[in-house]
Design a protein around this motif. Structure first.
Motif, PDB file in Angstrom:
ATOM      1  N   THR A  78      39.232  36.118  38.952  1.00  0.00           N
ATOM      2  CA  THR A  78      39.928  36.960  39.521  1.00  0.00           C
ATOM      3  C   THR A  78      40.259  38.600  39.709  1.00  0.00           C
ATOM      4  O   THR A  78      39.890  39.562  40.219  1.00  0.00           O
ATOM      5  N   TYR A  79      41.458  38.493  38.137  1.00  0.00           N
ATOM      6  CA  TYR A  79      41.772  39.418  37.420  1.00  0.00           C
ATOM      7  C   TYR A  79      40.505  40.933  37.759  1.00  0.00           C
ATOM      8  O   TYR A  79      40.386  41.973  37.300  1.00  0.00           O
ATOM      9  N   GLU A  96      37.584  40.507  39.253  1.00  0.00           N
ATOM     10  CA  GLU A  96      36.912  40.974  39.892  1.00  0.00           C
ATOM     11  C   GLU A  96      37.485  42.250  41.008  1.00  0.00           C
ATOM     12  O   GLU A  96      37.685  43.320  41.100  1.00  0.00           O
ATOM     13  N   LYS A  97      39.211  42.257  40.819  1.00  0.00           N
ATOM     14  CA  LYS A  97      40.219  43.128  41.101  1.00  0.00           C
ATOM     15  C   LYS A  97      40.457  44.644  40.302  1.00  0.00           C
ATOM     16  O   LYS A  97      41.005  45.468  40.937  1.00  0.00           O
ATOM     17  N   VAL A 148      46.897  39.577  41.520  1.00  0.00           N
ATOM     18  CA  VAL A 148      46.009  38.446  41.218  1.00  0.00           C
ATOM     19  C   VAL A 148      46.981  37.217  41.658  1.00  0.00           C
ATOM     20  O   VAL A 148      47.106  36.380  41.873  1.00  0.00           O
ATOM     21  N   GLU A 188      39.980  30.716  36.049  1.00  0.00           N
ATOM     22  CA  GLU A 188      39.546  31.155  37.737  1.00  0.00           C
ATOM     23  C   GLU A 188      41.014  32.542  38.034  1.00  0.00           C
ATOM     24  O   GLU A 188      40.023  32.964  38.685  1.00  0.00           O
ATOM     25  N   TRP A 189      41.389  32.171  37.231  1.00  0.00           N
ATOM     26  CA  TRP A 189      42.654  33.644  37.150  1.00  0.00           C
ATOM     27  C   TRP A 189      42.352  34.684  36.462  1.00  0.00           C
ATOM     28  O   TRP A 189      42.289  35.903  37.543  1.00  0.00           O
TER      29      TRP A 189
END
Length: 137
Positions: free
Chosen positions: A12-13, A15-16, A131, A8-9
């Motif tokens: 998000t990483y 995406e960013k 993140v 999950e982390w």
């Protein structure tokens, strides 16, 4: 809260990473392709992986035996410190020389000599900090 370098982390990483022009666009200009592992010192393998194609993160998740171009390791508390405070050239050099940031795979020396790579590398730490800030709420 998503655990550091969990799937999950890492999602998000990813995406960013792609949303940050100083990272993804800068690396696209040099056709940067890489498989990057992130994890903790003392563990047999990294926890998370980011796959980069032409500067863009195209895949992320748990490490599953992928061949790595880079494998970055540090203690959890050091990752946390860098996420909170960021990392500049002097801080990165110090962390490397003190053994706080380990490159189990990858050529640290070649990377720091190439501003086309080192600036995005440093930027990746501020993106990881975003993140982390979102994960801890």
């Amino acid at each position: 809260m998503a655990e550091l370098f969990s799937p999950e982390w890492m999602a998000t990483y990813q995406e960013k990473w792609n949303a940050e022009p100083d990272l993804s666009d800068a690396l696209a200009k040099i056709n940067f392709d890489s498989v990057i592992g992130y994890g903790f010192k003392g563990e047999d393998q990294p926890r998370g992986v980011l796959v980069i194609k032409d500067g863009k993160a195209i895949e992320s998740g748990a490490y599953n035996g992928q061949t790595l171009n880079w494998d970055l390791r540090a203690k959890p508390e050091d990752w946390e410190k860098w996420f909170k405070n960021g990392l500049n050239m002097m801080g990165m050099s110090s962390a490397y020389m003190q053994g706080k940031l380990k490159f189990l795979v990858g050529d640290y020396g070649a990377m720091i000599k190439d501003p086309r790579m080192v600036n995005p590398f440093l930027k990746s730490f501020s993106v990881m900090g975003e993140v982390h800030a979102a994960a801890v709420g």
